[in-house]
Design an enzyme around this catalytic site. Structure first.
Site, PDB file in Angstrom:
ATOM      1  N   GLU A  41       0.824  -1.165   0.024  1.00 44.12           N
ATOM      2  CA  GLU A  41       0.150  -0.037   0.050  1.00 44.12           C
ATOM      3  C   GLU A  41       0.878   1.132   0.165  1.00 44.12           C
ATOM      4  O   GLU A  41       1.634   1.470   1.011  1.00 44.12           O
ATOM      5  CB  GLU A  41      -0.886   0.034   1.115  1.00 44.12           C
ATOM      6  N   ASP A  52      -5.028   8.466  11.307  1.00 50.23           N
ATOM      7  CA  ASP A  52      -3.689   7.693  11.841  1.00 50.23           C
ATOM      8  C   ASP A  52      -3.140   8.111  13.037  1.00 50.23           C
ATOM      9  O   ASP A  52      -3.354   9.353  13.394  1.00 50.23           O
ATOM     10  CB  ASP A  52      -2.708   8.297  10.639  1.00 50.23           C
TER      11      ASP A  52
END
Ligand SMILES: Cc1ncc(COP(=O)(O)O)c(C=O)c1O
Lengths: 256, 403
Positions: A41, A52
């Site tokens: 990814e 995140d």
């Protein structure tokens, strides 16, 4: 060709493009492929990464500070393809929207990219992406969470292709010491709705954890741990990939 | 059941709004929508909300004519909607009381919120104290410094204040951090968003909790001067006080609606937060709306002397009102706002928040355009006590040698 090998559980490794620099990220991602990642990814560093935790936030900030521009993501994907790896992009939606969804899809496909993981785009808002992904032959990897209803899991699975990304914990990215026990339950719920492979992510950092997840997931997704290990350079991430790849090849069912 | 100014089922005002959020939060947004849609029609809820606004927040807020200030605004009549007189000192309390009641209805015990100027944080900490809810406030580190007094108020009220050290360390980053908390704790926690932005249903819900401002002000205008104002002026950060007062006049086409955005050091300097003046459509914090962004779709950091306006996004309904031409948006610089702050203080004995001072500075310009026949209604969204540190620095009110 399916995005993931269907014979065994796959290893998916994440790293932001441009981290620590554009060239540096190409070398690190190549090392991850060489170490045994079945798919990588390639993250798009973004100013406001709400899904995140601190590790990936800091990596994204560093990439941006070192001059990452969106067009660099295509170069990085191309480098992965050239090294014999398979790549999808993981991006918050605004950079892609701003670039132009169709144009981004076209340029990604031209670079050899195979799809996009969209952490803040749900199928309800994805009409333009559905059309562009079809036009350019890209996989649409949406996320499901422990909080998703049955109805939403079914709808999301129907909109997805390649694999479905199951976030194993409620929370943001970051390595954790124990693999969440919500993961097997979520995977079982998703299985009832789809034959697509199911990847499990959020929190994995060791070969032992990967082996545990591989017992019930079709793919194990590892991000923050690769970012942390990249401090040790290419050999560090290759070593981690090797450990994790061994884990996914030797699933260990846990009693729970 | 809804009114004609509501967004569509998916939360769109024209092309703006929607839900650009992680799947993990969608169930909570659906729950909030369902609970809110029921509550807004439930006399028990609306009755309790109205009672709190009256007996706790002190509504209705006054309408005060500012005659001496008007001499510096082209002689136009200036009417101030006194949200500064609400309990906790700004309009923010309206929305907070509504959402805190909803939190209890959802059976959640923990509330998180972002704050810029600290007014929303103080209002949230206040409502949580009143209703016995746990409260965590995320505030950019830069803002904890320029609004230190409000940090002390929140802590005294029992809230935990977390200084956010990521990104620009202002409001935008406080929202990011609150969203991260919410993703992890959504089962037990309500995110009490403080402005009319974010994913659906926040923009419509927050607007409706603030509609009382416009409803009261419209009637008060008619009572005081026998007609509607020519212009309604309000500052725009995320857009909640502005949308609240604008809504009272949306169906009065002869009334102009003017939003004043933070022009910072001037538009040409690039250091500002004038989202509707300078931005382009994009997604931030859950909605499609105008946004300050660069060529790559990265959010550009906003700048304003006013912490409450220092935000690169804006609520989606304002984007819609701009595009259809129903509202206009203009920038006001730091210096213009600070001058208006001093002017109102010295002509009327009312110290406005720096946020609200942007609306006052805008009203001075509008007053000169309209002349003495004009009437301008200004939303005085908050009081300036929290801003004494900034004002002192700007005007050097207490020179080092004096203190
Ligand atoms: C007094 C005051 N006015 C205005 C604002 C800006 O917010 P909004 O645009 O949502 O009204 C704030 C925000 O903190 C505020 O404290």
């Amino acid at each position: 060709m399916p995005l993931l090998d269907e014979g065994r559980s796959s290893l998916i490794g994440y790293l932001p493009a441009g981290f620590p620099t554009v060239e540096g990220s190409k070398s690190l991602l190549k090392a991850m492929v060489d170490g045994g990642c079945d798919l990588v990814e390639v993250g798009v560093p973004y100013s406001d990464p709400v899904m995140d935790g601190p590790t990936i936030q800091a990596a994204a900030d560093q990439a941006l500070a070192n001059g990452f521009r969106l067009r660099h993501v295509f170069e990085v994907v191309e480098a992965v393809s050239a090294a014999g790896g398979k790549a999808v992009v993981m991006s918050y939606w605004n950079p892609i929207y701003h670039y132009g969804v169709d144009k981004f899809s076209r340029d990604l496909a031209a670079a050899g990219g195979l799809g996009i993981i969209t952490p803040d785009l749900v199928p309800d808002e994805a009409a333009e992406w559905m059309a562009a992904s079809q036009a350019h032959g890209l996989n649409r990897i949406f996320l499901v969470a422990p909080s998703s209803t049955e109805e939403r899991i079914a709808m999301t699975a129907a909109a997805s292709s390649g694999f479905l990304y199951a976030t194993s914990v409620m929370g943001v990215t970051g390595a954790r010491d124990v693999v969440s026990n919500a993961a097997p339950e979520l995977v079982a719920r998703v299985r009832a709705h789809t034959d697509l492979p199911i990847g499990v992510g959020l929190g994995v950092k060791s070969g032992a954890q990967a082996a545990e997840l591989a017992a019930f997931a079709d793919a194990v997704i590892v991000g923050s741990a690769f970012v942390t290990r990249s401090a040790d350079g290419e050999s560090g991430v290759a070593e981690l990939a090797k450990e994790l790849a061994e884990g996914v090849r030797n699933p260990v069912a846990t009693a729970s | 059941m809804t009114d004609k100014h509501d967004p569509d089922q998916r939360g769109y005002f024209g092309e703006y709004g929607g839900r650009f959020l992680p799947e993990a939060l969608i169930a909570a947004m659906d729950e909030l929508t369902a609970v809110y849609e029921k509550a807004r029609l439930d006399p028990e809820f609306t009755g309790e909300f109205d009672r709190l606004l009256r007996d706790y927040a002190g509504r209705p807020s006054l309408l005060t004519e500012a005659k001496r200030f008007a001499e510096h605004a082209g002689g136009a009549r200036i009417l101030l909607k006194r949200e500064d007189l609400n309990h906790t000192g700004s309009h923010k309390i309206n929305n907070v009381l509504g959402q805190a009641l909803l939190t209890k209805r959802m059976g959640k015990k923990r509330v998180i919120a972002e704050t810029g100027a600290g007014q929303h944080g103080v209002a949230t900490a206040t409502a949580c104290a009143l209703m016995g809810l746990d409260c965590v406030i995320y505030m950019g580190e830069v803002d904890t410094e320029r609004q230190a007094l409000n940090v002390a108020r929140m802590r005294l009220l029992g809230a935990e204040v977390i200084a956010v050290k990521t990104g620009s360390r202002t409001l935008k980053d406080a929202i990011n951090e609150a969203l991260r908390d919410w993703v992890a704790n959504v089962d037990t926690t309500h995110y009490l968003l403080g402005t009319a932005a974010g994913g659906h249903p926040f923009p419509v819900m927050v607007r409706n909790f603030h509609r009382i401002i416009g409803i009261e002000a419209r009637q008060q205008c008619l009572d005081l001067i026998g007609r509607l104002p020519d212009v309604v002026a309000a500052c725009v950060g995320g857009g909640s006080n502005a949308i609240g007062i604008f809504h009272g006049f949306l169906d009065d086409p002869e009334v102009r609606l003017v939003g004043l955005e933070p022009g910072g050091h001037g538009i040409e300097s690039g250091e500002h937060g004038a989202t509707l003046t300078e931005g382009t459509p994009g997604m931030l914090h859950g909605a499609r709306s105008y946004l300050l962004q660069d060529e790559d779709g990265q959010t550009v950091e906003a700048y304003s002397i006013s912490a409450g306006l220092d935000y690169p996004g804006v609520g989606p309904e304002h984007s819609y009102l701009k595009d259809i031409g129903r509202a206009e948006y203009r920038p006001v610089t730091d210096a213009e706002a600070m001058d208006a702050m001093m002017l109102l203080s010295r002509t009327e004995g009312i110290i406005p928040a720096i946020e609200s001072s942007h609306a006052l500075a805008g009203a001075q310009v509008l007053g000169r355009e309209l002349g003495p026949d004009g009437v301008i209604l200004v939303n005085l969204s908050g009081r300036g006590d929290k801003d004494m540190g900034t004002a002192n620095k700007f005007f050097n009110l207490v020179p080092e040698s004096d203190s």
